[in-house]
Design a protein around this motif. Structure first.
Motif: not given
Length: 381
Positions: A276-305
């Motif tokens: 949205l920011i890249a499209q010009g939206a008036p949005v900003k992240a707030l870097d709060l002192k306690e931090g934020a949450m990270g929902m990780p992105l995972g990569l897996a190799m399939l067992n019959k690749a």
């Protein structure tokens, strides 16, 4: 009679005197020194190749014979995948084919193909929850012995932290935090900590996802508990600060903030707001002192690749500083590697060192909180 012996003595003395007074002959010139042999640097010892290095060289050779990797990916669709594919092929001469889509669609495709014995995909590059499902379904193989994983130092979050078995490797967290609409929040007036969201001035100005539909509130509850930010009574008080509970997911929440439905969005994510920011939206992240949450992105190799060696070479390259830099620059994101620049737009940046990354156990607890409708009771009643 003359003394002949005395005369002889006198004569010898005169001869000795003449010899001592005669000029001395110049010494003979010294013979020129023989030329010295040219000095040569010592021959360096051949580098010692460890057995694991020799084994990896063999993997690379076999990978080039296979010549291809197929990635079912939610993070490399479109132009990003094209950029990553080109860089990988330039490095190894191996083709990367990217099939893009959402995690639910891609995991269903993988399950169906495996069930039918059609092993088309080598990699599942999905949300962490979906890659965990692949592992628990017995559809993945371990990658923990990759050379790129020998060192922990370059990482904010080590790729094996969530899954030491190496079936699910982490490389990026979609950061979930608090974002502001810059048309409605003046510079310098933004909250600096989570506690400040309790300020009466924000009452009726906060947005979040509907806790009965969206897991974000359950994620927040666990985050607050882990970081000792809010007690249950304070959490209930926070629920009274919201003006709207937005149906849907992070896409809808970020859009609601951009169009001014509220001043602050609690639970918007960096991925969607970056777009949205890249499209010009008036949005900003707030870097709060306690931090934020990270929902990780995972990569897996399939067992019959179908291309196991090429897959290992690709994943090893992708997790290197070179590979993740290519991805992050094309995606305009940050990664878990400290030696890769953060390409996130300035308005969406947060401090990665303060991000709490959820574990498998955390995700299980979030699922329980959500299924028990705990946050519906806490925030909506």
């Amino acid at each position: 009679m003359p003394n002949k012996w005395g005369n002889l003595v006198v004569l010898c003395a005169l001869l000795l005197l003449l010899v001592s007074c005669a000029p001395k002959a110049a010494p003979a010139p010294a013979a020129p020194a023989a030329p010295s042999a040219p000095v040569t640097a010592p021959t360096p010892a051949a580098p010692v190749q460890r057995p694991e290095d020799a084994a990896w060289d063999k993997v690379v050779q076999e990978a080039k014979k296979e010549g291809k990797v197929v990635n079912y990916s939610m993070s490399m669709a479109g132009d990003v995948g094209n950029v990553v594919s080109k860089a990988f092929k330039d490095r190894y001469g191996i083709t990367l084919e990217v099939i893009g889509g959402t995690s639910p669609v891609l995991i269903q495709r993988i399950r169906t193909e495996q069930l039918q014995g059609q092993f088309a995909a080598d990699i599942g590059d999905l949300s962490s929850g979906r890659t965990v499902e692949l592992k628990t379904s017995g559809l993945t193989a371990s990658l923990k012995d990759l050379p790129v994983l020998r060192e922990r130092a370059p990482w904010y979050t080590y790729p094996l932290d969530m899954d030491p078995d190496g079936h699910v490797l982490l490389y990026y967290a979609n950061i979930i935090g608090v974002f502001a609409n810059t048309n409605l929040v003046k510079p310098g007036d933004e909250p600096k900590s989570w506690q400040e969201l309790m300020d009466p001035k924000w009452k009726g100005k906060l947005l979040t996802g509907d806790p009965g539909i969206n897991q974000i509130s359950s994620i927040y509850y666990l985050f607050f508990k882990k970081k000792s930010i809010y007690s249950d009574s304070q959490n209930k008080q926070l629920g009274g600060q919201f003006s709207k509970f937005i149906p849907g997911g992070q896409v809808e929440l970020s859009r609601a903030l951009a169009q001014g439905d509220g001043a602050l969005a609690v639970g918007a994510d960096q991925g969607n707001t970056t777009s949205l920011i890249a499209q010009g939206a008036p949005v900003k992240a707030l870097d709060l002192k306690e931090g934020a949450m990270g929902m990780p992105l995972g990569l897996a190799m399939l067992n019959k690749a179908p291309h196991p060696n090429a897959t290992r070479v690709f994943v090893n390259w992708f997790f290197s500083a070179e590979g993740l830099k290519v991805w992050a620059e094309a995606k305009k994101y940050a990664t878990y590697r400290k030696d890769v620049p953060d390409f996130t737009p300035a308005a969406a940046k947060m401090d990665l060192s303060k991000v709490y990354t959820f574990s498998f156990a955390d995700l299980d607890e979030v699922n329980k909180i959500f299924s028990d409708k705990f946050m519906v009771e806490l925030w909506k009643k």
